[in-house]
Write a protein that holds these residues in place. Structure first.
Motif, PDB file in Angstrom:
ATOM      1  N   GLY A  67       0.680  -1.065   0.063  1.00  0.00           N
ATOM      2  CA  GLY A  67       0.002   0.147  -0.129  1.00  0.00           C
ATOM      3  C   GLY A  67       0.870   1.376   0.020  1.00  0.00           C
ATOM      4  O   GLY A  67       0.358   2.476   0.092  1.00  0.00           O
ATOM      5  N   VAL A  68       2.139   1.294   0.062  1.00  0.00           N
ATOM      6  CA  VAL A  68       3.297   2.443   0.041  1.00  0.00           C
ATOM      7  C   VAL A  68       3.790   2.380  -1.332  1.00  0.00           C
ATOM      8  O   VAL A  68       4.563   1.203  -1.613  1.00  0.00           O
ATOM      9  N   LEU A  69       4.050   3.426  -2.012  1.00  0.00           N
ATOM     10  CA  LEU A  69       4.803   3.572  -3.172  1.00  0.00           C
ATOM     11  C   LEU A  69       6.485   3.261  -2.778  1.00  0.00           C
ATOM     12  O   LEU A  69       6.952   3.613  -1.673  1.00  0.00           O
ATOM     13  N   ASP A  70       7.124   2.443  -3.582  1.00  0.00           N
ATOM     14  CA  ASP A  70       8.410   2.238  -3.604  1.00  0.00           C
ATOM     15  C   ASP A  70       9.410   3.015  -4.304  1.00  0.00           C
ATOM     16  O   ASP A  70       8.901   3.560  -5.528  1.00  0.00           O
ATOM     17  N   LEU A  71      10.712   3.156  -4.113  1.00  0.00           N
ATOM     18  CA  LEU A  71      11.556   3.963  -5.050  1.00  0.00           C
ATOM     19  C   LEU A  71      12.731   3.111  -5.486  1.00  0.00           C
ATOM     20  O   LEU A  71      13.174   1.927  -4.975  1.00  0.00           O
ATOM     21  N   VAL A  72      13.237   3.448  -6.696  1.00  0.00           N
ATOM     22  CA  VAL A  72      14.518   3.189  -7.236  1.00  0.00           C
ATOM     23  C   VAL A  72      15.572   3.897  -7.083  1.00  0.00           C
ATOM     24  O   VAL A  72      15.374   5.234  -7.527  1.00  0.00           O
ATOM     25  N   VAL A  73      16.698   3.970  -6.720  1.00  0.00           N
ATOM     26  CA  VAL A  73      17.934   4.658  -6.499  1.00  0.00           C
ATOM     27  C   VAL A  73      19.098   4.136  -7.122  1.00  0.00           C
ATOM     28  O   VAL A  73      19.677   3.190  -6.579  1.00  0.00           O
TER      29      VAL A  73
END
Length: 597
Positions: A67-73
């Motif tokens: 339910g939470v957006l995730d990131l790519v770094v």
């Protein structure tokens, strides 16, 4: 706090002038930030000096379905397997902007199974691209832009952030990589590969390539659109060394409503290193440039001064336009805005550019150590704003989250900045806030002059920085006066306008705030219900109404008696804003309480 007499005066002026025009302006205010680096923000990976963590980053979507957006770094100089082979991190986020867990993808981790060589810089560019392989899991694009590789990888992910499989597209140089939405409407997100070192048309003039991929995650080479000095209809304007393309571009959408989309592209070494941005209007037929607008110091409505000095790393100038993203319309004027930066100016400055429909800059605000209201503590030469991406409503509360890369020493830091929605409610007619404590002013009353005229957006930032509840603004001369809650409303013969800042802590009233007849209202700000305490037990109400700052009435048909002295009204259906609750004893007599939702 204002005295009851002054409060009543303000309400009386409001009611007596309700036929005059007024307006509410919705803006976004600085709220807080989270630093993500080794040992900070919940990120427990081991980083080394020079890894360049946060060199690029993007929102991916909800990879692990929590339910939470995730990131790519990206960490393009990570040394897994070989020196500077590169890596990327999948950050599984908490809604507060901290990292829950992470998954590293490199030659040695995450199931990548690719042989990278020294200096490949895998992770130089990263982008979230949606679900490319129809398995309901978001995927990512990653570039490795050096001569020994020159590849764009489309990586299909598992729910745990490891690599399910990948497709390598060779002969693609992408020192920056941006997802621009589905430009050709084929159901897949398209990409822009930035090549600021391209010699197309002249040495280091730069270029971008618009990439369309098929259902196999392969680039349709015949459909690639190159925009440079000699391609894509750009025409004149670029010079040697401009580095057109920058590290990221930003799709703005159709700013001028002519049916063609606008794309913002940086040229961070132009103007002797000061930097510039080009807003390109792209044809819907072939995505070539049909018109363009340059934005830099003194051009296109941008008025800030940019450095052109030699930097410690040997480059020149502020490098305005190095990175950018579009957050949508931040000042509610119907035009998408642009966030960019000048990462070599001092410790690094980020800019919010509020745009006009003609693609020029209407006004701007700045985010730095000393401006913007975030109270950052950036190190010297940190290069804050060297990478920028937009998350959106990470917390699910209407706020916006923006990623900005920085970090001194080359290890790298990702800053997540939260902006909360705020309303500046304008009092009807021409008024100003008189007396009280002045928290900021660029107006000299004695000389009747303005020092450094401000736009309305810039004035609201001063209100955020000083936590001012009351703002007087005059558009014709740019005066801005911010006051504390002990000021009172007065009529203006100079055609000034008075505003109330809903995000001021002085506007966040508590149960101890007393009004006429010792009435108390809580909780303020309210969400679903508002209780009023201190009513005479013998009082019979003729009616209860809620009136917003424009004079619009919201009749309250039903209320709940909690006890003899307390009632509760339902505020769920009210839009966010500043209101007066009027409790009528008869047609003309009422008590009023100000509250905020």
């Amino acid at each position: 706090m204002r005295t009851p007499m002054l409060l009543f005066l303000g309400i009386s002026l409001f009611l007596n002038n309700s036929i005059l025009l007024s307006q509410n302006t919705n803006l976004y205010a600085p709220e807080s930030f989270i630093s993500i680096s080794e040992g900070e923000g919940g990120f427990n990976a081991v980083l080394e000096g020079g890894d360049r963590f946060s060199r690029d980053h993007d929102v991916v979507g909800d990879i692990n379905n929590d339910g939470v957006l995730d990131l790519v770094v990206g960490a393009r100089s990570d040394d897994d397997g070989e020196t500077d082979a590169g890596a990327v991190y999948i950050l599984f986020m908490n809604s507060d902007g901290t990292v829950s867990t992470h998954q590293k993808i490199s030659m040695l981790e995450g199931g990548f199974n690719e042989i990278l060589t020294e200096g490949n810089f895998f992770g130089y560019g990263v982008a979230g691209i949606g679900d490319y392989n129809d398995d309901s899991i978001p995927d990512i694009a990653v570039s490795a832009p050096t001569q020994s590789n020159n590849a764009l990888y489309i990586i299909h992910l598992n729910r745990d952030g490891t690599v399910k499989n990948f497709v390598k597209n060779s002969n693609i140089i992408a020192q920056g990589l941006s997802a621009i939405g589905d430009l050709n409407e084929d159901g897949r997100i398209d990409l822009v590969a930035c090549n600021p070192g391209s010699d197309d048309g002249g040495t280091d003039r730069g270029a971008i390539n618009i990439l369309f991929l098929n259902e196999l995650s392969e680039i349709e080479t015949s459909d690639v659109v190159t925009i440079s000095s000699t391609n894509g209809g750009f025409g004149s304007g670029l010079e040697n060394g401009d580095s057109f393309g920058g590290r990221e571009v930003a799709m703005l959408g159709d700013i001028d409503n002519d049916g063609n989309k606008e794309l913002a592209v940086g040229a961070f070494q132009s103007e002797g290193g000061k930097g510039a941005i080009w807003i390109l209007s792209l044809s819907n037929d072939n995505y070539n440039v049909i018109s363009k607008q340059k934005i830099t110091e003194g051009i296109g409505g941008f008025t800030d001064n940019l450095d052109d000095e030699i930097n410690p790393n040997g480059t020149s100038g502020a490098q305005f336009g190095h990175a950018m993203t579009s957050p949508g319309d931040l000042n509610s004027d119907g035009v998408p805005d642009l966030i960019t930066g000048a990462n070599q100016q001092d410790e690094g400055h980020a800019y919010i550019l509020y745009l006009n429909t003609d693609k020029t800059v209407k006004t701007y605000t700045k985010i730095s150590n000393t401006e913007g209201g975030f109270n950052l503590s950036l190190e010297s030469e940190e290069r804050f704003s060297r990478s920028i991406s937009f998350i959106g409503d990470l917390r699910g509360d209407g706020s916006l989250a923006i990623n900005i890369g920085g970090g001194a020493g080359g290890t790298g830091t990702l800053y997540i900045l939260f902006l909360k929605p705020c309303e500046f409610s304008q009092e009807p007619g021409f008024n100003f806030w008189n007396g009280g404590t002045t928290l900021f002013s660029n107006w000299n009353h004695n000389t009747q002059t303005v020092t450094g005229p401000l736009s309305f957006e810039q004035c609201t930032v001063k209100a955020y920085e000083t936590d001012a509840i009351y703002v007087t603004f005059k558009e014709s001369d740019g005066r801005c006066i911010c006051k504390a809650n002990d000021a009172f409303l007065d009529e203006s013969d100079e055609l000034s306008s008075a505003f109330t800042n809903s995000c001021s802590n002085d506007n966040t009233l508590s149960i101890t705030d007393l009004f006429k007849n010792n009435l108390i209202a809580y909780p303020i700000p309210t969400e679903n219900h508002l209780r009023i305490v201190g009513l005479p037990s013998t009082l019979e109400f003729r009616k209860i109404e809620v009136v917003n700052i424009t004079g619009k009435s919201f009749p309250i048909k039903n209320y709940t008696m909690i006890n003899n002295e307390t009632i509760e009204i339902d505020t769920q259906q009210l839009p966010k804003g500043v209101y007066f609750l009027n409790i009528y004893k008869n047609e003309k007599t009422f008590d009023s309480i100000k509250f905020i939702k």
